[in-house]
Design an enzyme around this catalytic site. Structure first.
Site, PDB file in Angstrom:
ATOM      1  N   ARG A   1       8.633  -8.845   5.363  1.00 23.09           N
ATOM      2  CA  ARG A   1       8.294  -7.506   4.844  1.00 23.09           C
ATOM      3  C   ARG A   1       8.822  -6.428   5.780  1.00 23.09           C
ATOM      4  O   ARG A   1       9.166  -5.339   5.335  1.00 23.09           O
ATOM      5  CB  ARG A   1       6.765  -7.352   4.747  1.00 23.09           C
TER       6      ARG A   1
ATOM      7  N   ASP B   1       0.395  -0.999  15.334  1.00 18.58           N
ATOM      8  CA  ASP B   1       1.437  -1.934  14.881  1.00 18.58           C
ATOM      9  C   ASP B   1       2.062  -2.733  16.026  1.00 18.58           C
ATOM     10  O   ASP B   1       2.896  -3.609  15.777  1.00 18.58           O
ATOM     11  CB  ASP B   1       2.543  -1.174  14.114  1.00 18.58           C
TER      12      ASP B   1
ATOM     13  N   ARG C   1       0.808  -1.216   0.000  1.00 20.96           N
ATOM     14  CA  ARG C   1       0.000   0.000   0.000  1.00 20.96           C
ATOM     15  C   ARG C   1       0.847   1.274   0.000  1.00 20.96           C
ATOM     16  O   ARG C   1       0.475   2.273  -0.612  1.00 20.96           O
ATOM     17  CB  ARG C   1      -0.892  -0.042   1.238  1.00 20.96           C
TER      18      ARG C   1
ATOM     19  N   ARG D   1      -8.766   0.003   3.694  1.00 21.63           N
ATOM     20  CA  ARG D   1      -7.743   1.045   3.610  1.00 21.63           C
ATOM     21  C   ARG D   1      -7.837   1.933   2.357  1.00 21.63           C
ATOM     22  O   ARG D   1      -6.985   1.871   1.468  1.00 21.63           O
ATOM     23  CB  ARG D   1      -6.353   0.410   3.715  1.00 21.63           C
ATOM     24  N   PRO D   2      -8.850   2.789   2.291  1.00 20.58           N
ATOM     25  CA  PRO D   2      -8.969   3.682   1.138  1.00 20.58           C
ATOM     26  C   PRO D   2      -7.882   4.765   1.115  1.00 20.58           C
ATOM     27  O   PRO D   2      -7.128   4.904   2.079  1.00 20.58           O
ATOM     28  CB  PRO D   2     -10.349   4.324   1.332  1.00 20.58           C
ATOM     29  N   VAL D   3      -7.802   5.514   0.010  1.00 17.77           N
ATOM     30  CA  VAL D   3      -6.813   6.598  -0.089  1.00 17.77           C
ATOM     31  C   VAL D   3      -7.506   7.943  -0.324  1.00 17.77           C
ATOM     32  O   VAL D   3      -6.928   8.870  -0.871  1.00 17.77           O
ATOM     33  CB  VAL D   3      -5.761   6.341  -1.205  1.00 17.77           C
ATOM     34  N   ASP D   4      -8.781   8.032   0.100  1.00 20.81           N
ATOM     35  CA  ASP D   4      -9.560   9.250  -0.157  1.00 20.81           C
ATOM     36  C   ASP D   4      -8.908  10.498   0.438  1.00 20.81           C
ATOM     37  O   ASP D   4      -8.967  11.580  -0.150  1.00 20.81           O
ATOM     38  CB  ASP D   4     -11.003   9.076   0.376  1.00 20.81           C
TER      39      ASP D   4
ATOM     40  N   ILE E   1      -7.955   1.633  14.767  1.00 19.57           N
ATOM     41  CA  ILE E   1      -7.353   2.173  13.533  1.00 19.57           C
ATOM     42  C   ILE E   1      -7.741   1.349  12.310  1.00 19.57           C
ATOM     43  O   ILE E   1      -8.070   1.894  11.266  1.00 19.57           O
ATOM     44  CB  ILE E   1      -5.808   2.240  13.649  1.00 19.57           C
TER      45      ILE E   1
HETATM   46  C1  UD1 Z   1       0.911   3.568   8.241  1.00 19.52           C
HETATM   47  C2  UD1 Z   1       1.944   2.510   8.536  1.00 19.52           C
HETATM   48  C3  UD1 Z   1       1.293   1.284   9.147  1.00 19.52           C
HETATM   49  C4  UD1 Z   1       0.487   1.691  10.383  1.00 19.52           C
HETATM   50  C5  UD1 Z   1      -0.480   2.826  10.055  1.00 19.52           C
HETATM   51  C6  UD1 Z   1      -1.192   3.365  11.278  1.00 19.52           C
HETATM   52  C7  UD1 Z   1       3.623   2.903   6.848  1.00 19.52           C
HETATM   53  C8  UD1 Z   1       4.293   2.432   5.600  1.00 19.52           C
HETATM   54  N1  UD1 Z   1       2.605   2.150   7.289  1.00 19.52           N
HETATM   55  O1  UD1 Z   1      -0.001   3.008   7.299  1.00 19.52           O
HETATM   56  O2  UD1 Z   1       2.318   0.371   9.514  1.00 19.52           O
HETATM   57  O3  UD1 Z   1      -0.255   0.572  10.829  1.00 19.52           O
HETATM   58  O4  UD1 Z   1       0.241   3.916   9.449  1.00 19.52           O
HETATM   59  O5  UD1 Z   1      -0.293   3.776  12.229  1.00 19.52           O
HETATM   60  O6  UD1 Z   1       3.992   3.907   7.420  1.00 19.52           O
HETATM   61  N2  UD1 Z   1      -7.575   5.897   5.866  1.00 19.52           N
HETATM   62  C9  UD1 Z   1      -8.645   6.319   5.130  1.00 19.52           C
HETATM   63  N3  UD1 Z   1      -8.413   7.111   4.033  1.00 19.52           N
HETATM   64  C10 UD1 Z   1      -7.153   7.480   3.649  1.00 19.52           C
HETATM   65  C11 UD1 Z   1      -6.053   7.045   4.428  1.00 19.52           C
HETATM   66  C12 UD1 Z   1      -6.303   6.261   5.523  1.00 19.52           C
HETATM   67  O7  UD1 Z   1      -9.791   5.998   5.434  1.00 19.52           O
HETATM   68  O8  UD1 Z   1      -7.011   8.198   2.643  1.00 19.52           O
HETATM   69  C13 UD1 Z   1      -7.802   5.017   7.034  1.00 19.52           C
HETATM   70  C14 UD1 Z   1      -7.206   3.626   6.791  1.00 19.52           C
HETATM   71  O9  UD1 Z   1      -8.114   2.801   6.088  1.00 19.52           O
HETATM   72  C15 UD1 Z   1      -6.957   3.147   8.194  1.00 19.52           C
HETATM   73  C16 UD1 Z   1      -6.590   4.431   8.955  1.00 19.52           C
HETATM   74  O10 UD1 Z   1      -7.088   5.510   8.152  1.00 19.52           O
HETATM   75  O11 UD1 Z   1      -8.112   2.602   8.745  1.00 19.52           O
HETATM   76  C17 UD1 Z   1      -5.106   4.615   9.188  1.00 19.52           C
HETATM   77  O12 UD1 Z   1      -4.430   4.684   7.963  1.00 19.52           O
HETATM   78  P1  UD1 Z   1      -3.069   5.468   7.758  1.00 19.52           P
HETATM   79  O13 UD1 Z   1      -2.728   6.255   8.962  1.00 19.52           O
HETATM   80  O14 UD1 Z   1      -3.162   6.165   6.450  1.00 19.52           O
HETATM   81  O15 UD1 Z   1      -2.052   4.261   7.645  1.00 19.52           O
HETATM   82  P2  UD1 Z   1      -1.008   3.959   6.503  1.00 19.52           P
HETATM   83  O16 UD1 Z   1      -0.301   5.198   6.111  1.00 19.52           O
HETATM   84  O17 UD1 Z   1      -1.628   3.116   5.455  1.00 19.52           O
END
Ligand code: UD1
Length: 421
Positions: free
Chosen positions: A400, A308, A92, A121-124, A330
């Site tokens: 990983r 984590d 991701r 885990r969306p990227v919105d 989370i």
């Molecule tokens: C990063 C870490 C991961 C850790 C997580 C939370 C890296 C490479 N990975 O993942 O190990 O578990 O932070 O501490 O650094 N979300 C949305 N929309 C978005 C982005 C996120 O809804 O655009 C949601 C995700 O689905 C999730 C939550 O927000 O439920 C946390 O995501 P995020 O903080 O973005 O985690 P990552 O950056 O993917």
């Protein structure tokens, strides 16, 4: 697929040094895309996720040169802005190339990462921020298609402090015109490290590691190489894993090479459970202590309890006195270690996003299967203290994010054999 054969009833003893943080390494290697000169890194951990991000950078035409644990990233040869599904789907964090590509080249086509084992885990939030900076975003055939003129600095308030979105937007804002303020930013230490890296390239940046980050954008040709080799922070999550291993096995383990302040909440929780910890400036040592007692935790963005470390903590909770409660706020579906731990005798009941852990006297070895990175670490910890032999399958999940975990644990006295497959 490799597997680990672990003989249990082990008492870990000795010193172990953690590697550079995976979650800082990935965004910082990607940030080298912004630089119109080669950037040198040292102590880059040998992890499957790092190999994936380097492959992705190479697929864009970036020159990657490795020398031992040093890596030079030269993005002057970058020739395409297309991050393909074949690589992005495996990790991701690949979506982090969106910000730097769009900011530097005004165009990017990045595959949507798709679902993963621990949730949708969306990227919105990433996309909302890019649009606020002036990017035009379309989703076409599973790809994020982005284009823009020079991005324009603005204020972006995140609806949730997403780690990845904060990093992506910091990198995009680094080359935007004017000032960008990210409000409700994620505050993880890895974000602070990315801020330090950007500052070393001449970007003025304030507040990285706080909830309000201010970035003064520059033109790409205004970035300046410091000619220094960048050293990434130590891995707090790896550190927590070995500290918990020391406590579970009732051994004395000194974990070095990281900043214990980055684990504040975890160390406080362990102390509350009765752990006797010696905390230095760059190490934590576990002392032999009486049987620990149960506790309640709820995962939260930094500085709260890290998601984590949730699975590893549950491994510990499974063998302490009394009951514990784990609430995962989370990620949805981040209890996949529970059924596998159950096969080793742990008593855990899941209700919604909470788990009730009933401490048992001891665990017993069993064949178990890794499902995601941290779940795998929890299974290894259980296997180390279980009675008898365990076979941990699908250890690529572990590879990983844990550098040489079998060698490091063997150095602490564990009996682990990797069977190549
Ligand atoms: C990063 C870490 C991961 C850790 C997580 C939370 C890296 C490479 N990975 O993942 O190990 O578990 O932070 O501490 O650094 N979300 C949305 N929309 C978005 C982005 C996120 O809804 O655009 C949601 C995700 O689905 C999730 C939550 O927000 O439920 C946390 O995501 P995020 O903080 O973005 O985690 P990552 O950056 O993917």
């Amino acid at each position: 697929m490799d597997k680990l054969i672990i003989q249990g009833s082990c008492k870990l003893q000795g010193t172990v040094k953690v590697s550079s943080a995976k979650n800082a390494t990935l965004p910082i290697l990607v940030a080298a895309l912004l630089c119109p000169y080669p950037v040198k890194f040292e102590s880059v951990p040998d992890l499957l996720d790092v190999t994936t991000i380097l492959k992705l950078l190479q697929s864009l035409g970036v020159k990657v040169t490795k020398d031992g644990d040093g890596v030079v990233i030269d993005a002057t040869t970058l020739e395409n802005q297309h991050a393909d599904y074949t690589l992005v789907k495996t990790m991701r964090a690949s979506v982090l190339v969106l910000g730097p590509l769009l900011a530097r080249f005004g165009i990017a086509s990045v595959s949507l990462p798709g679902g993963c084992a621990i949730g949708t885990r969306p990227v919105d939030i990433h996309l909302m921020g890019m649009e606020k900076l002036g990017g035009e975003i379309q989703i076409e055939n599973g790809y994020i298609k982005a284009k823009s003129g020079r991005l324009q600095g603005t204020t972006i308030t995140l609806p949730f402090p997403s780690v990845g979105a904060t990093e992506n937007l910091m990198m995009a804002a680094a080359l935007a015109e004017g000032v960008t303020i990210i409000e409700n930013a994620a505050m993880e230490p890895e974000i602070d490290d990315l801020g330090d890296f950007l500052a070393e390239q001449g970007i003025q940046i304030e507040g990285a590691g706080t909830s309000r980050i201010t970035i003064h954008g520059k033109k790409v040709n205004e970035l300046k190489s410091s000619n220094k080799t960048y050293h990434i922070i130590g891995d707090r999550i790896e550190a927590a894993t070995y500290i918990i291993g020391g406590l579970m096995s009732e051994g004395e383990v000194k974990v070095t090479g990281f900043n214990p302040k980055h684990l504040g909440f975890v160390l406080e929780t362990l102390t509350k459970m009765g752990a006797d910890l010696e905390i230095g400036t760059d190490y934590v040592k576990t002392k032999i202590s009486k049987r620990l007692k149960g506790v309640a935790i709820e995962t939260a963005p930094y500085p709260g309890f890290p998601t984590d470390v949730q699975a590893q903590m549950m491994a510990l909770m499974s063998i302490v006195d009394g009951n514990s409660i784990v609430s995962e706020t989370i990620f949805e579906n981040r209890f996949m270690h529970v059924p596998e731990m159950g096969r080793m005798g742990a008593k855990v009941n899941i209700k919604g996003n909470s788990a009730l852990v009933e401490g048992v006297e001891g665990l017993s070895g069993a064949p178990v299967m890794c499902t995601d990175l941290r779940a795998s670490a929890a299974l290894v910890l259980c296997a180390l203290v279980a009675k008898g032999e365990s076979e941990i399958q699908r250890v690529y999940h572990l590879d990983r994010g844990y550098e040489k975990i079998d060698e490091k644990l063997t150095g602490l006295g564990a009996k682990i054999q990797r069977v190549k497959g």
